[in-house]
Design a protein around this motif. Structure first.
Motif, PDB file in Angstrom:
ATOM      1  N   SER A 120      22.821  27.401   0.469  1.00  0.00           N
ATOM      2  CA  SER A 120      21.518  27.139   1.261  1.00  0.00           C
ATOM      3  C   SER A 120      21.938  28.000   2.479  1.00  0.00           C
ATOM      4  O   SER A 120      20.865  28.706   2.878  1.00  0.00           O
ATOM      5  CB  SER A 120      20.895  25.691   1.446  1.00  0.00           C
ATOM      6  N   SER A 123      21.873  31.746   2.403  1.00  0.00           N
ATOM      7  CA  SER A 123      20.472  32.393   2.293  1.00  0.00           C
ATOM      8  C   SER A 123      19.749  32.498   3.354  1.00  0.00           C
ATOM      9  O   SER A 123      19.213  33.547   3.835  1.00  0.00           O
ATOM     10  CB  SER A 123      19.817  31.585   1.133  1.00  0.00           C
ATOM     11  N   THR A 126      21.420  35.073   5.496  1.00  0.00           N
ATOM     12  CA  THR A 126      20.876  36.207   5.020  1.00  0.00           C
ATOM     13  C   THR A 126      19.687  36.864   5.305  1.00  0.00           C
ATOM     14  O   THR A 126      19.450  37.933   5.808  1.00  0.00           O
ATOM     15  CB  THR A 126      21.288  36.341   3.629  1.00  0.00           C
ATOM     16  N   TRP A 191      16.445  30.159  -1.509  1.00  0.00           N
ATOM     17  CA  TRP A 191      16.612  31.629  -2.065  1.00  0.00           C
ATOM     18  C   TRP A 191      15.041  32.096  -2.549  1.00  0.00           C
ATOM     19  O   TRP A 191      14.640  33.202  -2.480  1.00  0.00           O
ATOM     20  CB  TRP A 191      17.311  31.814  -3.310  1.00  0.00           C
ATOM     21  N   ILE A 195      13.375  35.885  -1.707  1.00  0.00           N
ATOM     22  CA  ILE A 195      13.719  37.068  -2.507  1.00  0.00           C
ATOM     23  C   ILE A 195      12.569  37.485  -3.424  1.00  0.00           C
ATOM     24  O   ILE A 195      12.141  38.794  -3.388  1.00  0.00           O
ATOM     25  CB  ILE A 195      14.929  36.496  -3.493  1.00  0.00           C
TER      26      ILE A 195
END
Length: 211
Positions: A120, A123, A126, A191, A195
């Motif tokens: 997590s 994610s 990022t 995510w 995404i």
């Protein structure tokens, strides 16, 4: 026919965005008291008490997200761009400033302490880095008069901005359908919240290049 379809899609998008934006306002309103034990912070008491500045960065992120969502939504309105270019630029400047100096840095900081463990955290970190990068590239592109590149990067940026909404949408769906354990849920939505958004934008940009 195409104009009618575009208008219908815009109308549906506006209704959906408005609905979820109001929900985000309600969520944000919970934190107006600036208390350290309200709503989501109730399960973050370790971070609040032991991590310096965690509560500060948390509130910066929560409050700034509303301005980013609002200003970003209107950036892709062609009517606004053509008839009110100054308003478009000013909203764009607001969006870029808030993302680069408030939302993305604070998101990066609190992402280091995200629920759900290592995956997590990776994610959310990022997400914050890409959010900053896409927004910065969008800003630099328009400064260099490269409008297509500017639009592409700002679409990517807003796809990540919109994760504030889609993350909560997926959370409701997953809890309703599968009742996952809380930590498993955090790992999935960390995510799933951004995404798919980015993939949709990349697919759109790819199709635009083919035309």
């Amino acid at each position: 026919m195409r104009k009618k379809l575009q208008f219908s899609l815009l109308f549906i998008w506006t209704i959906c965005f408005s609905y979820f934006f109001i929900l985000m306002l309600k969520l944000t309103w919970q934190y107006m008291s600036l208390k350290k034990d309200v709503a989501f912070l109730q399960i973050k008491q370790t971070e609040v008490s032991e991590i310096p500045f965690y509560i500060t960065f948390f509130y910066i992120h929560v409050y700034s997200a509303i301005f980013v969502l609002f200003s970003g939504f209107f950036q892709f309105n062609n009517t606004l761009l053509k008839k009110h270019p100054l308003l478009h630029r000013n909203l764009g400047k607001l969006y870029v400033f808030v993302v680069l100096f408030l939302s993305a840095p604070s998101g990066l900081f609190i992402g280091l302490f995200a629920n759900g463990g290592f995956f997590s955290k990776i994610s959310f970190v990022t997400l914050s880095i890409l959010w900053f990068y896409f927004t910065y590239k969008g800003f630099i592109s328009i400064k260099n008069k490269n409008i297509p590149l500017h639009k592409a990067f700002m679409l990517r940026s807003f796809a990540l901005t919109f994760s504030a909404i889609t993350l909560r949408f997926w959370k409701v769906i997953l809890v309703y359908l599968f009742h996952p354990a809380p930590m498993d849920l955090y790992q999935i939505i960390a995510w799933l919240g951004w995404i798919p958004n980015l993939l949709i934008v990349e697919y759109y940009l790819y199709n635009q290049l083919k035309k």
